[in-house]
Write an enzyme that holds these catalytic residues in place. Structure first.
Site, PDB file in Angstrom:
ATOM      1  N   LYS A 177     -19.891  14.445 -15.666  1.00 20.44           N
ATOM      2  CA  LYS A 177     -18.556  14.499 -15.067  1.00 20.44           C
ATOM      3  C   LYS A 177     -17.703  15.567 -15.743  1.00 20.44           C
ATOM      4  CE  LYS A 177     -16.598  10.521 -14.336  1.00 20.44           C
ATOM      5  NZ  LYS A 177     -16.113   9.144 -14.549  1.00 20.44           N
ATOM      6  N   GLY A 182     -16.677  -1.951 -17.115  1.00 20.94           N
ATOM      7  CA  GLY A 182     -16.703  -1.954 -15.655  1.00 20.94           C
ATOM      8  C   GLY A 182     -17.813  -2.790 -15.066  1.00 20.94           C
ATOM      9  N   ARG A 183     -19.011  -2.719 -15.636  1.00 24.20           N
ATOM     10  CA  ARG A 183     -20.156  -3.442 -15.076  1.00 24.20           C
ATOM     11  C   ARG A 183     -20.132  -4.923 -15.428  1.00 24.20           C
ATOM     12  NH1 ARG A 183     -21.138  -0.014 -19.045  1.00 24.20           N
ATOM     13  NH2 ARG A 183     -22.317  -0.598 -20.899  1.00 24.20           N
ATOM     14  N   GLU A 232     -27.230   1.284 -17.478  1.00 21.75           N
ATOM     15  CA  GLU A 232     -26.065   1.813 -18.176  1.00 21.75           C
ATOM     16  C   GLU A 232     -25.849   1.079 -19.495  1.00 21.75           C
ATOM     17  OE1 GLU A 232     -22.567   3.580 -15.999  1.00 21.75           O
ATOM     18  OE2 GLU A 232     -21.578   1.824 -16.849  1.00 21.75           O
ATOM     19  N   HIS A 249     -43.542  -3.317   3.159  1.00 19.74           N
ATOM     20  CA  HIS A 249     -44.144  -2.262   3.963  1.00 19.74           C
ATOM     21  C   HIS A 249     -43.761  -0.880   3.459  1.00 19.74           C
ATOM     22  CE1 HIS A 249     -45.887  -4.726   7.257  1.00 19.74           C
ATOM     23  NE2 HIS A 249     -44.997  -5.601   6.819  1.00 19.74           N
ATOM     24  N   LYS A 285     -10.375   1.431 -14.681  1.00 17.17           N
ATOM     25  CA  LYS A 285     -10.017   0.875 -15.983  1.00 17.17           C
ATOM     26  C   LYS A 285      -8.975   1.731 -16.685  1.00 17.17           C
ATOM     27  CE  LYS A 285     -12.011  -0.814 -20.303  1.00 17.17           C
ATOM     28  NZ  LYS A 285     -13.251  -1.136 -21.021  1.00 17.17           N
ATOM     29  N   GLU A 305     -13.097  10.497  -9.635  1.00 15.56           N
ATOM     30  CA  GLU A 305     -13.547  10.179  -8.283  1.00 15.56           C
ATOM     31  C   GLU A 305     -12.591   9.201  -7.605  1.00 15.56           C
ATOM     32  OE1 GLU A 305     -17.365  10.402 -10.878  1.00 15.56           O
ATOM     33  OE2 GLU A 305     -15.271   9.784 -11.096  1.00 15.56           O
TER      34      GLU A 305
END
Length: 504
Positions: free
Chosen positions: A476, A249-250, A335, A366, A190, A196
């Site tokens: 960060k 972003g999400r 978030e 399981h 963005k 990263e």
């Protein structure tokens, strides 16, 4: 979205209500399954195995009035400022044609630019291209990867590797199946300053250069709300796809962030995805609370988190194609609503987001269902399944899969009485089921939009802002400071010792 309530707003009616066992709720109302089920956009929502009843639904509907929910929802769809901490609107619904007219027009123009670039790639403007390396993190990777994994299994054309982690092994794994001579890099950030993503992008450019690719920067498509930063990085303006700053972003897969999926799946599939989401938008905007799927889901969420003290919510996808749904929801829900401060800067006096966790199909049975059936915590469970299958195996596989999903919900509710305490299951444990008629772009778009609106509804009723995420930045920032040997002296002895032990 102010999060302010009218005078007299409280949870009194909800807190005072006596919760009946699920078995008693069904015995008292033969029409319960019908009353607490909703069908929209090819999705069937069944909340009848939760402890919601008619009285509680009415009480929560009254809470929506007290919290001025309708006004907050209209602010979202009108393009008003709903993200108070950052002073902007949340414009993701405009990407589906449902927002303010100016936002919708801008989104359509950007979709056209996106489609033109896809046409150019398909027409050979970038040479022979067979694969994409999609680089992003958070919503810049989780959304596109969910789309590709859910819908791209039987689609030919372009292969896509999604790279998000800065772990070098993740990079190796992502590029291993790709030929640098026939690959494009799609870099999504963005701000175009995400550390990263830029580290992985620089390594990807080096990967192309070492393979002898001429003009590696010419192989990069940049997707960002900050085109100037992408240009400064070295990306040509013709290879930059912008999206609106008001899209978090999400919430971004509907924008140019979905470029890799649109190219790999085809433009028609991307348009169907948008239309499925738009159908859920219309439902959320117009349906009354008791018949509104995202709102009813939020009522159940709040019942278990606020009144009954559940600290987590489990989601299980009974379809391998939806195996990435839980990681996607973890970011969307935690978030967005993992906050301790209200939208008007005051401490939130109630619990906010529960922990979202889960797994896939019978594998999860399981692994974790022992805790769900016999553990000491009451954890609301959500099953997501698809009625039709598209695999090439005997239909007995899919039949057994669905029967297992439905049986788990029945077992959680009914339990199993036994004189042997080791074997006894108490029952009265809640679950909800979302059953898709089929998994296609339209239904997946509706499903993701449902979860977005459910998250928004929870936020409004708790008075928090679901569109910022300042807590993400702290770790960060400190990671950057730890890179400076002098700054390390400001950290605690444990952290300094770990850095020394790792030889950093």
């Amino acid at each position: 979205m102010s999060g302010k309530a009218k005078s007299g707003d409280d949870w009194g009616a909800i807190n005072a209500h006596q919760i009946a066992p699920l078995s008693a709720l069904f015995a008292a109302d033969p029409e319960r399954a019908r009353r607490l089920s909703i069908d929209v956009a090819g999705l069937h929502f069944d909340w009848s195995k939760t402890h919601l009843d008619e009285v509680l639904v009415k009480a929560f509907a009254q809470l929506t009035d007290a919290r001025q929910f309708a006004a907050a929802r209209e602010a979202l769809f009108s393009g008003a400022m709903v993200n108070a901490s950052e002073g902007r609107a949340a414009t993701h619904v405009a990407e589906r044609g449902q927002g303010a007219p100016a936002d919708v027009a801008r989104a359509r123009a950007r979709h056209e630019r996106m489609r033109s670039l896809i046409d150019a790639i398909e027409g050979g403007a970038f040479g022979e291209i067979h694969s994409l390396l999609h680089i992003g993190i958070g919503g810049s990777a989780l959304g596109p990867e969910l789309l590709l994994d859910a819908l791209g299994r039987n689609v030919g054309g372009y292969g896509v590797s999604v790279l998000s982690n800065i772990d070098g092994q993740a990079f190796d794994d992502a590029v291993d199946p790709l030929d640098p001579e026939t690959s494009l890099i799609v870099a999504v950030s963005k701000t175009f300053s995400t550390s990263e993503t830029l580290l992985n992008l620089r390594s990807a450019l080096r990967w192309l250069m070492e393979a002898g690719v001429e003009d590696p920067y010419g192989r990069v498509i940049a997707i960002t709300a900050n085109p100037e930063a992408a240009i400064a990085f070295g990306i040509d303006e013709t290879r930059i796809l912008p999206f609106d700053e008001g899209i978090g972003g999400r919430y971004s897969l509907w924008s140019a962030v979905g470029f890799s999926a649109a190219l790999a799946l085809g433009w028609q599939a991307f348009e169907e995805l948008l239309e499925g989401a738009a159908e859920m938008d219309r439902h959320f905007r117009l349906a009354e609370p008791a018949a509104n799927a995202p709102l009813l889901a939020a009522f159940a969420d709040l019942l278990y988190r606020q009144k009954l003290g559940s600290q987590s919510r489990a989601v299980f996808a009974y379809d391998e194609r939806l195996r990435l749904l839980v990681p996607y929801l973890q970011q969307l829900e935690m978030e967005s609503n993992g906050k301790a401060v209200s939208a008007d800067r005051n401490p939130v006096r109630r619990p906010t987001a529960p922990v979202t966790w889960g797994g896939v199909g019978t594998d999860a049975q399981h692994a974790v269902f022992q805790l769900l059936h016999q553990g000491s915590d009451r954890i609301p469970v959500e099953f997501v399944a698809v009625a039709e299958h598209e695999d090439g195996q005997d239909p007995a596989h899919h039949r057994a899969l669905l029967l297992n999903a439905f049986a788990q919900g029945a077992a959680l509710m009914a339990g199993d009485a036994s004189d042997d305490p080791y074997r006894a299951c108490s029952g009265n444990r809640p679950s909800a089921t979302i059953l898709l008629d089929r998994l296609d772009p339209h239904s997946l778009g509706a499903l993701v939009a449902f979860y977005e609106h459910r998250t928004f509804a929870n936020a409004v009723l708790l008075g928090i802002n679901p569109f910022d995420q300042f807590g993400v930045e702290l770790g960060k920032r400190l990671a950057g400071e730890l890179g400076d040997p002098q700054a390390r002296e400001n950290f605690d002895p444990s952290t300094r010792n770990l850095i020394e032990r790792a030889g950093l």
